[in-house]
Motif scaffolding. Structure first.
Motif, PDB file in Angstrom:
ATOM      1  N   ALA A  99      77.426  13.649 106.654  1.00 51.29           N
ATOM      2  CA  ALA A  99      76.233  12.958 106.405  1.00 51.29           C
ATOM      3  C   ALA A  99      74.980  13.944 106.179  1.00 51.29           C
ATOM      4  CB  ALA A  99      76.084  12.310 107.663  1.00 51.29           C
ATOM      5  N   LEU A 100      74.950  15.028 106.765  1.00 47.80           N
ATOM      6  CA  LEU A 100      74.098  16.017 106.733  1.00 47.80           C
ATOM      7  C   LEU A 100      73.767  16.620 105.250  1.00 47.80           C
ATOM      8  CD1 LEU A 100      73.527  17.389 110.237  1.00 47.80           C
ATOM      9  CD2 LEU A 100      71.956  16.061 109.096  1.00 47.80           C
ATOM     10  N   ALA A 101      75.350  16.670 104.914  1.00 48.02           N
ATOM     11  CA  ALA A 101      75.560  17.305 103.263  1.00 48.02           C
ATOM     12  C   ALA A 101      75.267  16.035 102.370  1.00 48.02           C
ATOM     13  CB  ALA A 101      76.697  17.876 103.141  1.00 48.02           C
ATOM     14  N   GLY A 102      74.601  15.051 102.771  1.00 48.64           N
ATOM     15  CA  GLY A 102      74.467  14.010 101.583  1.00 48.64           C
ATOM     16  C   GLY A 102      75.578  13.287 101.285  1.00 48.64           C
ATOM     17  N   HIS A 103      76.666  13.242 101.905  1.00 52.39           N
ATOM     18  CA  HIS A 103      77.777  12.152 101.671  1.00 52.39           C
ATOM     19  C   HIS A 103      77.568  10.868 102.393  1.00 52.39           C
ATOM     20  CE1 HIS A 103      79.802  15.378  99.519  1.00 52.39           C
ATOM     21  NE2 HIS A 103      79.202  16.224 100.273  1.00 52.39           N
TER      22      HIS A 103
END
Length: 168
Positions: free
Chosen positions: A148-152
């Motif tokens: 989530a923090l990596a934009g997925h």
């Protein structure tokens, strides 16, 4: 992010395509590319200049499209809030999606607190080897968080239910 030089490169590609339309592609800088593509539609022919700006840390790409011809629906400007703010908003949406995914799997606040407490107790007692379901679930939550923090926004399913881990 200062878009002045990128917008100038888009304008130059557009001006060049007005003189000689054709397909072309160029890498402006790291993560910034411009391509000119011609098209044929039922309403006529034209070209569009597409610029992509990648924000790899957020797994986000902002796109601007300038169109010359009948396909006016392809026109798109930069995000109104700016590329960096749009990338941050994307990550926040992904974090919300991660939270929702964990909740749908049956883990809300109390369950998560329970799991964390059990994990810490097992770790302190050097008992993690005897708790493979707990360890797997702890790893799963860490994976969802990192993705989530990596934009997925697509996450793996939970390896076990809350009840399975509590029974372990």
């Amino acid at each position: 992010m200062d878009m002045t030089s990128i917008n100038a490169a888009i304008d130059a590609a557009y001006a060049a395509a007005l003189v000689s339309p054709g397909n072309a592609s160029e890498l402006v800088s790291e993560g910034v590319s411009i391509r000119t593509e011609t098209y044929v539609s039922p309403a006529g022919t034209g070209f569009r200049v597409v610029c992509s700006v990648a924000v790899p840390a957020a797994n986000f790409v902002a796109v601007k499209v300038r169109n010359h011809g009948p396909d006016t629906a392809s026109e798109r400007d930069w995000p109104a809030e700016g590329v960096e703010a749009a990338a941050q908003a994307h990550v926040l949406r992904c974090v919300d999606a991660g939270k929702a995914h964990v909740r749908r799997a049956g883990f809300d606040g109390l369950e998560m607190a329970s799991l964390l407490r059990r994990f810490m107790e097992a770790q302190q007692a050097n008992e993690l080897a005897n708790k493979p379901k707990l360890v797997a679930l702890y790893g799963w939550t860490a994976t969802v968080e990192q993705q989530a923090l990596a934009g997925h926004s697509i996450f793996p399913p939970a390896p076990h239910t809350f009840e399975e881990v509590m029974a372990e």
